[in-house]
Each structure stands twice: as structure tokens, then as C-alpha cells.
Design an enzyme around this catalytic site. Structure first.
Site: not given
Ligand code: GLN
Length: 303
Positions: A64, A67, A187, A239, A257
Site C-alpha cells: 500500500s 498508493k 491495483y 488506516y 502490508v
Molecule cells: N495488496 C494489499 C491488499 O490489497 C495491500 C494492503 C496494504 O498494504 N495495506 O490487501
């Protein structure tokens, strides 16, 4: 400030804690195989001074953290119209939550929860070859070629049922223009980009430079847009732990993650920490502790 000494100290303090808390993400099988016994940290100052310690040259899945860069591309090409389909409020929910999307009629709370990033991917897809454009941006920013880890991308696609649900939900509400399979392909691939701490600290350099790139070249985004990306990182980048991160660290941060967290000290430096074991909110357990140590030792915080 002696940044190299500070990062060496943090590495020395974190090493004994490896394996003592958190767990690697297991819902993406390729990430479940990564050893949690790793820690890296790297920074790049406004003026280009660099420091790094630990496993700072080991590539990891940026997940993420991507993003931030996809949002940057979308803000650059779409300007204000981007916000017609994506909100700017913290969600207070896990990154992959479906609940809000139903009550808020398919408009994701912010661009950093999965739903928001999928909506950004849709916008980028309407502009052209989103995967190539994102890799080109990252490669330009850090001055070397950046790649997607195909194994991680496949692993995500095989198990990304919640993300597929989010995409289909948004499609039903008219938030997405493109075919959901194509949007999810963008994505999953952006999440599977592989970088190390040094590369991430370099690539994020424009966030501490009012939008000017870390190396020579055209401005990445405007000064006002850069302020906004940083504001969103502070309020939404980790988050439902964003309040806790602001309380303990006080820097715009974006986690993934894969265990990475990128942090910005505006006008001063960008910093990347990485350790794969995650806490219950999906943020790197030791990465957060390392950032707290950094702020305590340097006094660098926006507050
Ligand atoms: N690829 C992960 C997902 O879609 C990304 C989530 C994250 O890094 N918080 O769940």
C-alpha cells in the site's frame, strides 16, 4: 545532524526485538513466506544527504505504500476532478473494510484504503497504461529501474477476493468506469512493486521538497498538492491506527502490508523503515517502534 549515527543506533536497538511481536501478512501467500527477522531503515534529506542501516538494501513488496505514488499520478493528471469520486476523511476502519462502502454509496472514504486506491487505479487506467506510468514515475524518482514482482502480483490476484468485492461494489454504484478485472490488475500489480528502503526514501523525496523531485527534472506535483498528499498520509496513511501514529510519531506516514512505512518530515527529509511482522492494524510492528525512536532521538516531527 549525524543521521548515520542515529540510524545505526536505531538498528542496534531494534535487532534484539526481531521476532518478539506481530506477524507477517498471511492472506497473500507470497508475503507469508517472507522472514519476519529483518529490519531496514534509510533516509534522504532535502539536500540529498543519505543514510541507511540494517537490511536497507533488501527488496520488499511495497504494497500500500504504492498508493502514495498512484495518488500523486492521479492528482497530477486529474486535478480537482479526482475528488468527485473519492473522499478525504479517515475511515476509522480496517484497510479492506466493505462496510462503509455500502452506507456511503460506493464513494471510498479516502485514497489510501483499498477501495480508494482501487478507485484511483480506475482513474489512472482511463488515462492510459497505468502500470507502465507508475513504474516510470518510480524509476525516474529514484534514478534506477523499478520492477513488479510477478509472483506477488499473481499471489494477490489468486487470493484478492475482498478487493474484487470492493471493486464490484464500486462498479455497481458507478464509481468505476473500467472493467473491474482490468482495474484490479492495475491495483494488484502496483501493490506487488518491489523496492528497498533506500529506493523508497529517494522516491518519496518530492514529499519533503514541496513537490520538486529528489534529483533534477520537472516538478512532480505542485506545492499545494504536495501538502495535500502529506495531510492525507497523516490522517489516513496508517488506516485505523492513524490517530495512534500521529500521537506517537507525528509525521505523515504510509504503510504497506509488506512491512514498509514511508514517513515525511516536510522541508527536511524522507525516511523508510521496513520490518515484515505486522500489528493488528496491518502496520509494521517494529517499523512503528523505529519511527518513534527516530522522532525521540531527532526531535523531528510536524508537531
Ligand atoms: N495488496 C494489499 C491488499 O490489497 C495491500 C494492503 C496494504 O498494504 N495495506 O490487501
Amino acid at each position: 545532524m549525524q543521521f548515520q549515527t542515529i540510524l545505526d543506533e536505531i538498528n542496534t536497538e531494534i535487532r534484539p526485538l526481531l521476532g518478539t511481536g506481530g506477524a507477517v501478512a498471511t492472506y497473500i501467500p507470497a508475503l507469508a513466506r517472507v522472514s519476519p527477522l529483518q529490519f531496514g531503515i534509510a533516509l534522504r534529506t532535502f539536500g540529498g544527504q543519505e543514510a541507511a542501516a540494517g537490511d536497507s538494501a533488501t527488496p520488499f513488496s511495497i504494497q500500500s505504500m504504492s498508493k502514495v505514488f498512484s495518488l500523486t499520478l492521479a492528482m497530477r493528471s486529474l486535478g480537482e476532478t479526482l475528488w468527485q469520486r473519492i473522499g478525504r476523511e479517515p475511515s476509522g476502519s480496517p484497510f479492506n473494510s466493505l462496510v462503509q462502502l455500502e452506507t456511503e454509496r460506493g464513494i471510498p472514504r479516502n485514497p489510501f484504503i483499498n477501495a480508494g486506491a482501487i478507485a484511483v487505479a480506475d482513474r489512472l487506467l482511463s488515462q492510459g497504461d497505468a502500470k507502465t506510468n507508475l513504474l516510470a514515475l518510480l524509476s525516474d524518482l529514484c534514478g534506477e529501474a523499478i520492477h513488479i514482482d510477478a509472483e506477488v502480483a499473481h499471489s494477490e490476484a489468486d487470493t484478492g477476493f475482498r478487493n474484487a468485492a470492493l471493486a464490484n461494489f464500486m462498479k455497481a454504484f458507478g464509481t468505476l468506469d473500467n472493467n473491474t478485472a482490468q482495474v484490479l490488475d492495475v491495483y494488484f500489480n502496483q501493490c506487488a512493486i518491489s523496492m528497498n528502503c533506500v529506493q523508497v526514501a529517494r522516491a518519496a523525496g518530492y514529499l519533503c521538497r514541496d513537490g520538486a523531485p529528489p534529483y533534477a527534472g520537472p516538478r512532480v506535483i505542485t506545492e499545494a498538492q504536495t501538502r495535500r498528499v502529506n495531510a492525507l498520509m497523516l490522517t489516513c496513511g496508517t488506516y485505523d491506527a492513524a490517530g495512534e501514529f500521529a500521537f506517537r510519531i507525528g509525521l505523515p506516514c504510509k504503510s504497506g502490508v509488506g512491512g514498509g512505512i514511508v514517513a515525511v518530515v516536510p522541508d527536511t527529509l524522507t525516511l523508510c523503515v521496513w520490518s515484515p511482522a505486522l500489528d493488528a492494524t496491518g502496520n509494521s510492528h517494529l517499523g512503528r517502534i523505529a519511527l518513534e525512536l527516530f522522532v525521540t532521538k531527532t526531535g523531528l516531527s510536524v508537531f
